[in-house]
Write a protein that holds these residues in place. Structure first.
Motif, PDB file in Angstrom:
ATOM      1  N   SER A 129      -7.304 -13.608 -22.318  1.00 48.26           N
ATOM      2  CA  SER A 129      -6.523 -12.385 -21.771  1.00 48.26           C
ATOM      3  C   SER A 129      -5.194 -11.671 -22.638  1.00 48.26           C
ATOM      4  N   LYS A 130      -5.614 -12.302 -24.094  1.00 50.98           N
ATOM      5  CA  LYS A 130      -4.337 -11.288 -24.965  1.00 50.98           C
ATOM      6  C   LYS A 130      -3.592 -10.369 -24.227  1.00 50.98           C
ATOM      7  N   GLU A 131      -2.056 -10.431 -24.178  1.00 53.60           N
ATOM      8  CA  GLU A 131      -1.191  -9.521 -24.080  1.00 53.60           C
ATOM      9  C   GLU A 131      -0.551  -8.989 -25.774  1.00 53.60           C
ATOM     10  N   PHE A 132      -1.336  -9.266 -26.822  1.00 56.06           N
ATOM     11  CA  PHE A 132      -0.546  -9.213 -28.036  1.00 56.06           C
ATOM     12  C   PHE A 132      -2.380  -8.878 -28.809  1.00 56.06           C
ATOM     13  N   LYS A 133      -1.318  -7.640 -30.195  1.00 56.08           N
ATOM     14  CA  LYS A 133      -2.368  -7.478 -30.583  1.00 56.08           C
ATOM     15  C   LYS A 133      -3.241  -8.447 -31.543  1.00 56.08           C
ATOM     16  N   ILE A 134      -4.377  -8.388 -31.802  1.00 53.68           N
ATOM     17  CA  ILE A 134      -4.650  -9.027 -33.217  1.00 53.68           C
ATOM     18  C   ILE A 134      -5.123  -7.895 -34.216  1.00 53.68           C
ATOM     19  N   THR A 135      -4.599  -7.721 -35.688  1.00 58.32           N
ATOM     20  CA  THR A 135      -5.130  -6.952 -36.630  1.00 58.32           C
ATOM     21  C   THR A 135      -5.625  -7.700 -37.536  1.00 58.32           C
ATOM     22  N   PRO A 136      -7.006  -7.386 -37.551  1.00 56.76           N
ATOM     23  CA  PRO A 136      -8.024  -7.781 -39.029  1.00 56.76           C
ATOM     24  C   PRO A 136      -7.209  -7.696 -40.337  1.00 56.76           C
ATOM     25  N   LYS A 137      -7.136  -7.903 -41.284  1.00 51.38           N
ATOM     26  CA  LYS A 137      -7.115  -6.900 -42.450  1.00 51.38           C
ATOM     27  C   LYS A 137      -8.453  -7.666 -43.555  1.00 51.38           C
ATOM     28  N   ASP A 138      -9.566  -7.120 -44.148  1.00 50.11           N
ATOM     29  CA  ASP A 138     -10.223  -7.611 -44.953  1.00 50.11           C
ATOM     30  C   ASP A 138      -9.676  -7.891 -46.055  1.00 50.11           C
ATOM     31  N   VAL A 139     -10.185  -9.065 -46.650  1.00 52.72           N
ATOM     32  CA  VAL A 139      -9.055  -8.937 -48.020  1.00 52.72           C
ATOM     33  C   VAL A 139     -11.260  -9.082 -49.260  1.00 52.72           C
ATOM     34  N   PRO A 140     -10.635  -8.604 -49.941  1.00 53.31           N
ATOM     35  CA  PRO A 140     -12.061  -7.975 -51.103  1.00 53.31           C
ATOM     36  C   PRO A 140     -12.440  -9.575 -51.468  1.00 53.31           C
ATOM     37  N   ALA A 141     -13.671  -9.989 -51.749  1.00 50.39           N
ATOM     38  CA  ALA A 141     -14.896 -11.166 -52.031  1.00 50.39           C
ATOM     39  C   ALA A 141     -15.408 -10.873 -53.016  1.00 50.39           C
ATOM     40  N   LYS A 142     -15.433  -9.947 -53.796  1.00 51.68           N
ATOM     41  CA  LYS A 142     -16.208  -9.570 -54.769  1.00 51.68           C
ATOM     42  C   LYS A 142     -15.436  -9.269 -56.000  1.00 51.68           C
ATOM     43  N   GLY A 143     -15.911  -8.940 -57.314  1.00 51.95           N
ATOM     44  CA  GLY A 143     -14.565  -8.741 -58.426  1.00 51.95           C
ATOM     45  C   GLY A 143     -13.668 -10.082 -59.075  1.00 51.95           C
ATOM     46  N   CYS A 144     -13.058  -9.327 -59.868  1.00 55.28           N
ATOM     47  CA  CYS A 144     -11.585  -9.966 -60.704  1.00 55.28           C
ATOM     48  C   CYS A 144     -10.435  -9.443 -60.703  1.00 55.28           C
ATOM     49  N   GLN A 145     -10.305  -8.536 -59.579  1.00 59.94           N
ATOM     50  CA  GLN A 145      -8.738  -8.107 -59.515  1.00 59.94           C
ATOM     51  C   GLN A 145      -7.703  -8.328 -58.449  1.00 59.94           C
ATOM     52  N   ILE A 146      -7.037  -9.730 -58.828  1.00 59.62           N
ATOM     53  CA  ILE A 146      -6.105  -9.729 -58.201  1.00 59.62           C
ATOM     54  C   ILE A 146      -5.451  -8.803 -57.186  1.00 59.62           C
ATOM     55  N   LYS A 147      -5.721  -9.547 -55.425  1.00 56.75           N
ATOM     56  CA  LYS A 147      -5.661  -8.247 -54.422  1.00 56.75           C
ATOM     57  C   LYS A 147      -4.123  -8.520 -53.480  1.00 56.75           C
ATOM     58  N   LYS A 148      -2.729  -7.962 -53.383  1.00 56.91           N
ATOM     59  CA  LYS A 148      -1.460  -7.841 -53.433  1.00 56.91           C
ATOM     60  C   LYS A 148      -1.736  -8.005 -51.381  1.00 56.91           C
ATOM     61  N   LEU A 149      -1.161  -8.433 -50.296  1.00 53.70           N
ATOM     62  CA  LEU A 149      -1.791  -8.607 -49.256  1.00 53.70           C
ATOM     63  C   LEU A 149      -0.761  -8.372 -48.993  1.00 53.70           C
ATOM     64  N   LEU A 150       0.418  -9.278 -48.835  1.00 55.72           N
ATOM     65  CA  LEU A 150       1.592  -8.917 -48.186  1.00 55.72           C
ATOM     66  C   LEU A 150       2.879  -8.629 -49.600  1.00 55.72           C
ATOM     67  N   GLU A 151       4.201  -8.403 -48.913  1.00 53.83           N
ATOM     68  CA  GLU A 151       5.144  -8.731 -49.700  1.00 53.83           C
ATOM     69  C   GLU A 151       6.288  -8.494 -49.106  1.00 53.83           C
ATOM     70  N   THR A 152       7.712  -9.627 -48.943  1.00 52.92           N
ATOM     71  CA  THR A 152       8.723  -9.663 -48.853  1.00 52.92           C
ATOM     72  C   THR A 152       9.920  -8.917 -49.828  1.00 52.92           C
ATOM     73  N   SER A 153      10.689  -8.791 -48.927  1.00 50.53           N
ATOM     74  CA  SER A 153      11.925  -9.697 -50.516  1.00 50.53           C
ATOM     75  C   SER A 153      11.851 -10.784 -51.237  1.00 50.53           C
ATOM     76  N   ASP A 154      11.324 -11.689 -50.911  1.00 49.84           N
ATOM     77  CA  ASP A 154      11.282 -13.410 -51.558  1.00 49.84           C
ATOM     78  C   ASP A 154      10.480 -12.524 -51.934  1.00 49.84           C
ATOM     79  N   PHE A 155       8.912 -13.129 -51.735  1.00 49.56           N
ATOM     80  CA  PHE A 155       8.116 -13.546 -52.029  1.00 49.56           C
ATOM     81  C   PHE A 155       6.930 -12.931 -51.526  1.00 49.56           C
ATOM     82  N   LYS A 156       5.272 -12.736 -52.032  1.00 48.33           N
ATOM     83  CA  LYS A 156       4.341 -12.009 -51.639  1.00 48.33           C
ATOM     84  C   LYS A 156       3.077 -13.100 -52.183  1.00 48.33           C
TER      85      LYS A 156
END
Length: 270
Positions: free
Chosen positions: A78-105
């Motif tokens: 009975s949730k009133e908030f939105k849940i967003t699934p975000k897919d993370v690559p599980a193959k390959g050798c590329q580093i994927k940036k998922l999120l970034e702020t002014s202080d870190f990623k």
């Protein structure tokens, strides 16, 4: 203030409450893979957030993120908030940036388990600090917009005098934390863990038995990797239940001062 959860096994919300933390403050959740001991706490945690009237959206990162939708369809939420699934690559050798702020990623990289799995890293950005004594010596005021200008442009003209960034500024290297999830030692993990200030590392076995079959690391593997990758400090976790004597495990680590066995409610400052 940012609050992130990496993996959410059964009993996670109980441990959060015992640690006197507030699960409502969670910004995002990061799942390394879909084995039960890493995600089965999600339904209960989401229910608790609903009961406590959470409104802020929640993003959950994971490989094969569509599995989250299937999980949430199992019950009546009975949730009133939105849940967003975000897919993370599980193959390959590329580093994927998922999120970034002014202080870190936060980034991810596929690792080697017996199902699709990833490791995560939180990388703090370098910080520029003004050396007040040096600034005073070159005649700059105690404060002012001139300091923003020199940080942005690398130099400034003040009262006819050219002042370089290096003349008054110090760069403090940002910290790097890596969470391996479940994995054998592999090239991707070694690369992601390079020069990490803290590595939270799967060490299922304190011997070499059966590790290849199940996609986990042993103490011997971890020691070799840490030396190769230049990791400063390691916390060993996901230790097999066959090793019940924690004091005996700690004695095994006496020759490795940078390695520590994880404990419940452990707090780490880096």
């Amino acid at each position: 203030e940012f609050c992130y959860l990496f993996d959410c096994g059964e009993g996670t919300q109980r441990q959060i409450l015992l640690a006197d933390l507030n699960p409502m403050k969670l910004n995002e959740i990061f799942i390394t893979h879909w084995h039960g001991d890493h995600y089965l706490g999600l339904p209960g945690l989401i229910d608790t957030m609903s009961f406590e009237n959470r409104l802020k959206p929640l993003t959950i990162y994971a490989p094969e993120a569509e599995r989250l939708t299937n999980l949430l369809d199992l019950g009546y939420f009975s949730k009133e908030f939105k849940i967003t699934p975000k897919d993370v690559p599980a193959k390959g050798c590329q580093i994927k940036k998922l999120l970034e702020t002014s202080d870190f990623k936060i980034v991810s990289l596929p690792v080697r388990h017996n199902v699709a799995a990833v490791a995560y890293s939180l990388i703090e950005k370098d910080r520029v600090k003004i050396n007040k004594e040096k600034a005073k010596m070159v005649g700059l005021p105690a404060q002012g917009l001139i300091y923003r200008e020199i940080k942005e442009k690398g130099r400034v003209i003040f009262e006819g005098k050219k002042i370089e960034f290096e003349d008054i500024c110090l760069v403090e290297k940002g910290k790097k934390i890596v969470y391996s999830g479940d994995t054998e030692i592999c090239g991707n993990l070694i690369r992601l863990a390079g020069d990490a200030d803290l590595l939270i590392q799967d060490c299922t076995y304190f011997d070499s038995e059966r590790k290849e079959k199940y996609g986990h690391a042993s103490l011997e593997d971890v020691v070799k990797m840490v030396e190769k990758a230049g990791v400063k400090r390691v916390i060993l976790t996901h230790i097999s239940r066959r090793y019940r004597d924690l004091e005996k495990l700690r004695r095994r680590l006496r020759d490795y001062p940078t390695l520590t066995v994880a404990e419940d409610f452990m707090k780490v400052t880096i």
